[in-house]
Design a protein around this motif. Sequence first.
Motif, PDB file in Angstrom:
ATOM      1  N   LEU A 198       0.844  -1.187   0.000  1.00 28.72           N
ATOM      2  CA  LEU A 198       0.000   0.000   0.000  1.00 28.72           C
ATOM      3  C   LEU A 198       0.882   1.240   0.000  1.00 28.72           C
ATOM      4  N   LEU A 199       0.710   2.094  -1.004  1.00 26.94           N
ATOM      5  CA  LEU A 199       1.449   3.347  -1.099  1.00 26.94           C
ATOM      6  C   LEU A 199       0.583   4.470  -0.542  1.00 26.94           C
ATOM      7  N   CYS A 200       1.154   5.268   0.364  1.00 23.38           N
ATOM      8  CA  CYS A 200       0.360   6.347   0.960  1.00 23.38           C
ATOM      9  C   CYS A 200       1.267   7.456   1.459  1.00 23.38           C
ATOM     10  N   GLY A 201       0.649   8.572   1.823  1.00 21.02           N
ATOM     11  CA  GLY A 201       1.363   9.655   2.467  1.00 21.02           C
ATOM     12  C   GLY A 201       1.325   9.467   3.975  1.00 21.02           C
ATOM     13  N   SER A 202       2.124  10.241   4.676  1.00 20.27           N
ATOM     14  CA  SER A 202       2.175  10.094   6.127  1.00 20.27           C
ATOM     15  C   SER A 202       0.874  10.508   6.798  1.00 20.27           C
ATOM     16  N   ASP A 203       0.011  11.261   6.082  1.00 26.40           N
ATOM     17  CA  ASP A 203      -1.285  11.632   6.647  1.00 26.40           C
ATOM     18  C   ASP A 203      -2.175  10.405   6.833  1.00 26.40           C
ATOM     19  N   LEU A 204      -2.119   9.458   5.872  1.00 19.15           N
ATOM     20  CA  LEU A 204      -2.895   8.232   6.041  1.00 19.15           C
ATOM     21  C   LEU A 204      -2.333   7.401   7.184  1.00 19.15           C
ATOM     22  N   LEU A 205      -1.010   7.348   7.282  1.00 22.47           N
ATOM     23  CA  LEU A 205      -0.394   6.624   8.385  1.00 22.47           C
ATOM     24  C   LEU A 205      -0.846   7.215   9.716  1.00 22.47           C
ATOM     25  N   GLU A 206      -0.919   8.534   9.785  1.00 19.66           N
ATOM     26  CA  GLU A 206      -1.331   9.202  11.019  1.00 19.66           C
ATOM     27  C   GLU A 206      -2.783   8.890  11.360  1.00 19.66           C
ATOM     28  N   SER A 207      -3.610   8.680  10.334  1.00 20.50           N
ATOM     29  CA  SER A 207      -5.016   8.370  10.588  1.00 20.50           C
ATOM     30  C   SER A 207      -5.177   7.023  11.284  1.00 20.50           C
ATOM     31  N   PHE A 226       0.333  -7.229   4.220  1.00 18.32           N
ATOM     32  CA  PHE A 226       0.753  -6.594   2.973  1.00 18.32           C
ATOM     33  C   PHE A 226       1.990  -5.717   3.156  1.00 18.32           C
ATOM     34  N   GLY A 227       1.915  -4.778   4.070  1.00 16.23           N
ATOM     35  CA  GLY A 227       2.993  -3.816   4.244  1.00 16.23           C
ATOM     36  C   GLY A 227       2.690  -2.503   3.550  1.00 16.23           C
ATOM     37  N   MET A 228       3.430  -1.461   3.919  1.00 20.24           N
ATOM     38  CA  MET A 228       3.157  -0.118   3.422  1.00 20.24           C
ATOM     39  C   MET A 228       4.443   0.570   2.977  1.00 20.24           C
ATOM     40  N   VAL A 229       4.283   1.475   2.016  1.00 21.54           N
ATOM     41  CA  VAL A 229       5.354   2.386   1.629  1.00 21.54           C
ATOM     42  C   VAL A 229       4.820   3.790   1.891  1.00 21.54           C
ATOM     43  N   VAL A 230       5.478   4.519   2.780  1.00 19.31           N
ATOM     44  CA  VAL A 230       4.977   5.819   3.231  1.00 19.31           C
ATOM     45  C   VAL A 230       5.878   6.939   2.716  1.00 19.31           C
ATOM     46  N   VAL A 231       5.251   7.921   2.069  1.00 17.42           N
ATOM     47  CA  VAL A 231       5.978   9.110   1.612  1.00 17.42           C
ATOM     48  C   VAL A 231       5.660  10.249   2.585  1.00 17.42           C
ATOM     49  N   PRO A 232       6.654  10.757   3.322  1.00 21.82           N
ATOM     50  CA  PRO A 232       6.398  11.840   4.285  1.00 21.82           C
ATOM     51  C   PRO A 232       5.867  13.084   3.578  1.00 21.82           C
ATOM     52  N   ARG A 233       4.964  13.805   4.265  1.00 19.66           N
ATOM     53  CA  ARG A 233       4.450  15.050   3.705  1.00 19.66           C
ATOM     54  C   ARG A 233       4.170  16.045   4.820  1.00 19.66           C
ATOM     55  N   LYS A 252       6.323  -2.507  12.641  1.00 17.94           N
ATOM     56  CA  LYS A 252       7.156  -1.402  12.171  1.00 17.94           C
ATOM     57  C   LYS A 252       8.078  -1.819  11.028  1.00 17.94           C
ATOM     58  N   ASN A 253       8.546  -3.044  11.052  1.00 22.57           N
ATOM     59  CA  ASN A 253       9.459  -3.509  10.004  1.00 22.57           C
ATOM     60  C   ASN A 253       8.767  -3.683   8.656  1.00 22.57           C
ATOM     61  N   ASN A 254       7.440  -3.682   8.650  1.00 25.48           N
ATOM     62  CA  ASN A 254       6.690  -3.820   7.401  1.00 25.48           C
ATOM     63  C   ASN A 254       6.335  -2.468   6.790  1.00 25.48           C
ATOM     64  N   ILE A 255       6.759  -1.387   7.444  1.00 21.39           N
ATOM     65  CA  ILE A 255       6.460  -0.036   6.963  1.00 21.39           C
ATOM     66  C   ILE A 255       7.740   0.596   6.440  1.00 21.39           C
ATOM     67  N   LEU A 256       7.783   0.822   5.147  1.00 20.91           N
ATOM     68  CA  LEU A 256       8.963   1.405   4.503  1.00 20.91           C
ATOM     69  C   LEU A 256       8.730   2.899   4.316  1.00 20.91           C
ATOM     70  N   VAL A 257       9.567   3.703   4.941  1.00 22.85           N
ATOM     71  CA  VAL A 257       9.445   5.155   4.840  1.00 22.85           C
ATOM     72  C   VAL A 257      10.410   5.657   3.779  1.00 22.85           C
ATOM     73  N   VAL A 258       9.881   6.362   2.780  1.00 21.25           N
ATOM     74  CA  VAL A 258      10.705   6.858   1.677  1.00 21.25           C
ATOM     75  C   VAL A 258      11.616   7.966   2.178  1.00 21.25           C
ATOM     76  N   LYS A 259      12.894   7.780   1.942  1.00 22.10           N
ATOM     77  CA  LYS A 259      13.889   8.784   2.313  1.00 22.10           C
ATOM     78  C   LYS A 259      14.696   9.115   1.073  1.00 22.10           C
ATOM     79  N   ASP A 260      14.589  10.362   0.636  1.00 24.85           N
ATOM     80  CA  ASP A 260      15.330  10.767  -0.558  1.00 24.85           C
ATOM     81  C   ASP A 260      15.695  12.236  -0.458  1.00 24.85           C
ATOM     82  N   ASP A 261      16.321  12.729  -1.514  1.00 27.39           N
ATOM     83  CA  ASP A 261      16.750  14.131  -1.546  1.00 27.39           C
ATOM     84  C   ASP A 261      15.805  14.982  -2.381  1.00 27.39           C
TER      85      ASP A 261
END
Length: 308
Positions: A198-207, A226-233, A252-261
């Motif tokens: 599941l791809l989502c923003g951090s707002d969905l994670l916060e919900s 399933f697991g999640m990929v979270v893009v911070p916003r 927590k290990n199933n949640i991948l937080v996108v870290k980029d430049d």
Amino acid sequence: MTETTKTHVILLACGSFNPITKGHIQMFERARDYLHKTGRFIVIGGIVSPVHDSYGKTGLVSSRHRLTMCQLAVQSSDWIRVDPWECYQDTWQTTCSVLEHHRDLMKRVTGCILSNVNTPSVTPVIGQPQNESSQNIYQNNNNVSSKPTAAKILGKVGESLSRICCVRPPMERFTFVDENANLGTVMRYEEIELRILLLCGSDLLESFCIPGLWNEADMEVIVGEFGMVVVPRDGADPERIMNHSSILRKYKNNILVVKDDSNHPMSVVSSTKSRLALQHGDGHVVDYLCQPVIDYILKSQLYINASG
């Protein structure tokens, strides 16, 4: 890691997409780039799944319009596609149900079993012969006669439930087709581990941290299976958010937080800001929406007044 030992991923994003913005597409691109950089994943597809009309959100325009706008937004992408299944149902579907639908669909079209997160098994994959009169699930772009057959797909038995047995047509690309939507042109691999995240923003994670908003059993399936990929916003800290939920901490290990430049401000994901810009005739709408979507909105007279 070799190509066949990496986890192959399909990114699934659920939401209103009212309308879909440039930021939504950037989320897919950023997530794919990050997953590739980890060296552990290969993203082979992205799915945009707009919510059902009965979701009841104020100002939600018809799924007919939202599907069209989504298709216009991804028309230049060779890996992101729009799936109408959620919109075509009789009523609103939970995010968990949408994920399970796509997992079950992939099981049917491959005859194999997709892996859940962190659930290896020594049980071999057993494929059932398919009815030859059933609908074709592969469409070869070049009309090559040697199309993959059920026998070929099911011929190899994987070492575990996390392995999918597929066939690569000789030097050919072909289109993966399901009964509702085209996932796009992809290469098939001999033996791959495939997961839907599941791809989502951090707002969905916060919900997830709001008591009573999500069904806890659904949360267990979404994050635990399933697991999640979270893009911070908007400056949110996903690590802090996860610490406020026992279920998120547990998986927590199933949640991948996108870290980029990336310098892309995640505010451009906001459909709300896009609608306001349209209502006020704000020229900054071009920062939020791609031109084909803007043209469609103007032609269809969407979001012109506050009622949507």
